[in-house]
Design an enzyme around this catalytic site. Structure first.
Site, mmCIF file in Angstrom:
data_model
loop_
_atom_site.group_PDB
_atom_site.id
_atom_site.type_symbol
_atom_site.label_atom_id
_atom_site.label_comp_id
_atom_site.label_asym_id
_atom_site.label_seq_id
_atom_site.Cartn_x
_atom_site.Cartn_y
_atom_site.Cartn_z
ATOM 1 N N SER A 165 4.298 1.081 -5.021
ATOM 2 C CA SER A 165 3.714 -0.134 -4.447
ATOM 3 C C SER A 165 3.613 -1.241 -5.493
ATOM 4 C CB SER A 165 2.338 0.165 -3.855
ATOM 5 O OG SER A 165 1.439 0.604 -4.843
ATOM 6 N N ALA A 201 0.836 -1.199 0.000
ATOM 7 C CA ALA A 201 0.000 0.000 0.000
ATOM 8 C C ALA A 201 0.870 1.248 0.000
ATOM 9 C CB ALA A 201 -0.922 0.017 1.222
ATOM 10 N N CYS A 202 0.636 2.109 -0.991
ATOM 11 C CA CYS A 202 1.302 3.406 -1.014
ATOM 12 C C CYS A 202 0.234 4.482 -1.137
ATOM 13 C CB CYS A 202 2.327 3.508 -2.135
ATOM 14 S SG CYS A 202 1.630 3.537 -3.805
ATOM 15 N N ASP A 203 0.631 5.723 -1.270
ATOM 16 C CA ASP A 203 -0.329 6.825 -1.261
ATOM 17 C C ASP A 203 -1.267 6.757 -2.446
ATOM 18 O OD1 ASP A 203 -1.437 9.110 -0.140
ATOM 19 O OD2 ASP A 203 -0.259 10.426 -1.417
ATOM 20 N N VAL A 227 -3.456 3.354 0.072
ATOM 21 C CA VAL A 227 -3.758 3.217 1.496
ATOM 22 C C VAL A 227 -5.240 3.446 1.761
ATOM 23 C CG1 VAL A 227 -3.363 4.240 3.768
ATOM 24 C CG2 VAL A 227 -1.437 3.811 2.263
#
Length: 594
Positions: A399, A391-393, A424
């Site tokens: 990700s 999970a990234c922004d 996320v």
């Protein structure tokens, strides 16, 4: 301590707000690029290949398509499909209420319309009698959409028109007096704190589209996406760094500059915080050169790759754009080189430095390291993991690359657990989940999935924790030889024999499962049959995302809908029928229910 916690809370809240803004833009970047390329190539008479007929697409895409997509996406973030439709209807009121492109208005009316609809549903949906669900769903959405559109037309539209006009005037004034580069003093540190997508896609892209619609290009598209500052820092590490940071920098530079994944250089800056001066110097230099030499893009460059920048550059802006990127890289390299050459550290491994920094940050906030961080040391802690999510922004770039890297390691080790990636904001708490995220986003990931196992890393592309994860899974497969069930003990999927009726506390039909009969009618008939049989288990028609993933739910579905259900849930019980209204399994289920 209280003050430190407050600051951390504020940072998380700012990240959430920024992610909400960028979440409306990111899924629609492709459409924004389509508009930009259409304008760049075919706009009459300034395009590369001007065409009067194709030029007719440019204004409708700008005025209607893009705001409606943004409003639809914003509504969907709040309340799935019903919210998406409400958001689009509300956004149309803003569009028609003004002659300006209404991107900011769409970012307000999309979520607002969906939020109001969700509140209405929460208040009334459970009170609707069986058999009247469809009439409520359709008319509540229709009436709310009408009111939202009228409200947007008379109230939000005029207000946003005035606000957008003065925002454009302010940006143009700042550009004329050459003060725009000062914005990078804020933008560059914010990027490293993982607000890059929030700033770029949530703020600069909507303003940039509006400016590009008027002037044919916008320098705002380049302020966050400029790969020059990151490139200069990584080259400095390559030439003057030590240890792992030196050896990993060349590959990271290629990924950052050509692939456009800026997050890859953030850990290098976090490792030596003084390097933020290099990022700021490069960003200010780049923006100054862009404005001085007439640089600008026709549409958003996403990801922030030099390739993407060249593709969407305005016809008269190539020289300014190239010089701006190279100038930013040179200045950031010179500043970073001085800082790195004067650094007296021993050149420890990059990941070790990041872990040490994270511990120091946690200690300064009066916190201990999260339990999730220690969990990856224990092989047994992986026993219940069934799925791995990065999970990234934004849920894209870094990700996706991290997931691909771990997936390859799993494949080589013979581990078959699925590895995916997401934003996320889209994380969903479910059993058997391992979430891998960047350290700066760990708090938000933990809030979204409190029951999952969490591992945070400094760099998605270079972390020794991946080898620990692989080794732990491999050890489990070797130590725990689970006996295979005998044929007589195996459950028949979708059959009455495979259901533990003692655990069932609710029977559910999935709305829109309309292959044979409707969920609404099926719910009504099944409920009546339950009452006649003296059964008390509640029967409901629900949307597919409204279920709790546990065995207390018995979901009755058609084979086609069961495929969608299997992707989302692993613990609910299902009864697969060919006909929601007449299948003989329905009567058998009623006999077994309580």
């Amino acid at each position: 301590m209280a003050q430190a916690k407050s600051k951390s809370s504020v940072k998380v809240k700012v990240q959430k707000f920024g992610t909400a803004l960028s979440g409306m833009i990111m899924p629609n970047i492709g459409a924004i690029i389509a508009w930009g390329l259409t304008a760049a190539f075919f706009m009459w008479p300034s395009g590369w290949f001007p065409n009067k007929n194709i030029n007719n697409l440019v204004q409708p895409m700008l005025r209607y398509l893009l705001p409606l997509l943004i409003g639809y996406t914003g509504g969907r973030m709040v309340d799935d499909e019903r919210g998406a439709v409400a958001g689009a209807i509300g956004t149309l009121g803003v569009i028609v209420g003004t002659t300006q492109p209404m991107f900011l208005g769409a970012m307000i009316m999309g979520p607002l319309s969906a939020w109001v609809l969700k509140k209405i549903d929460n208040a009334f949906q459970d009170k609707i009698k069986s058999g009247f669900e469809m009439i409520y769903n359709n008319f509540s959405l229709g009436i709310l959409g009408m009111i939202a559109a009228i409200f947007a037309y008379f109230i939000i539209g005029p207000v946003m028109a005035v606000g957008s006009y003065w925002a454009g005037v302010g940006v143009n004034a700042i550009i004329k007096v050459h003060l725009l580069p000062l914005a990078n003093i804020i933008i560059e540190p914010a990027k490293v704190l993982f607000l890059n997508n929030a700033i770029g896609n949530g703020i600069l892209v909507p303003l940039g589209i509006q400016q590009a619609a008027q002037a044919g290009k916008s320098v705002l598209f380049l302020m966050e996406s400029n790969p020059g500052p990151g490139l200069g820092i990584l080259i400095a590490f390559w030439l003057f760094g030590k240890g792992r940071s030196k050896s990993s920098a060349p590959g990271a530079a290629i990924i950052e500059f050509l692939g456009g994944v800026h997050e890859i250089y953030f850990p290098y800056v976090l490792m030596k915080p003084s390097l933020i001066l290099a990022a700021i110097g490069g960003g200010v230099t780049g923006t100054f050169l862009f404005t001085l030499l007439g640089g600008g893009l026709k549409a958003a460059a996403s990801p922030g790759s030099i390739i993407a920048i060249l593709i969407v550059s305005a016809k008269d802006a190539y020289l300014g754009n190239i010089i701006g990127v190279l100038g930013a890289a040179i200045v950031s390299f010179l500043i970073a080189a001085v800082i790195i050459k004067n650094d007296k550290s021993t050149g420890d491994d990059l990941a070790d430095k990041q872990a040490q920094m994270q511990a120091m940050k946690a200690e300064s906030k009066g916190q201990s390291m999260p339990e999730a961080e220690d969990a990856h040391e224990s092989v047994q802690s992986y026993a219940n993991v069934k799925k791995v999510i990065f999970a990234c922004d934004a849920g894209m770039g870094s990700s996706a690359m991290g997931a691909s890297l771990l997936r390859d390691k799993f494949k080589k080790a013979g581990i078959k657990w699925p590895v995916t990636n997401t934003a996320v904001r889209n994380l969903r708490d479910e059993p058997g989940l391992l979430v891998i995220t960047q350290e700066e986003l760990a708090d938000r990931a933990l809030q979204k999935t409190p029951h999952a196992m969490h591992v945070s890393v400094g760099n998605f592309l270079s972390s020794p924790k991946y080898d620990t994860i692989v080794a732990s899974f491999k050890a489990l497969t070797q130590v725990e030889e689970k006996p295979k069930p005998k044929p007589a003990e195996e459950k028949k999927l979708g059959s009455i024999e495979g259901i533990d009726f003692g655990k069932v506390k609710e029977v559910d039909f999935i709305r829109h499962d309309q292959h044979v009969g409707t969920a609404t009618m099926a719910t009504s008939l099944f409920n009546d049959a339950m009452k006649k049989a003296g059964k008390t288990t509640p029967v409901k028609a629900v949307r597919i995302n409204e279920l709790d993933d546990d065995a207390s739910h018995l979901v009755i579905v058609t084979p086609a809908a069961n495929k969608n259900l299997a992707v989302r849930y692993s613990n609910i019980q299902t009864l697969v029928v060919n006909d929601l209204l007449k299948d003989k399994k329905l009567a058998e289920a009623i006999q077994n229910l309580h």
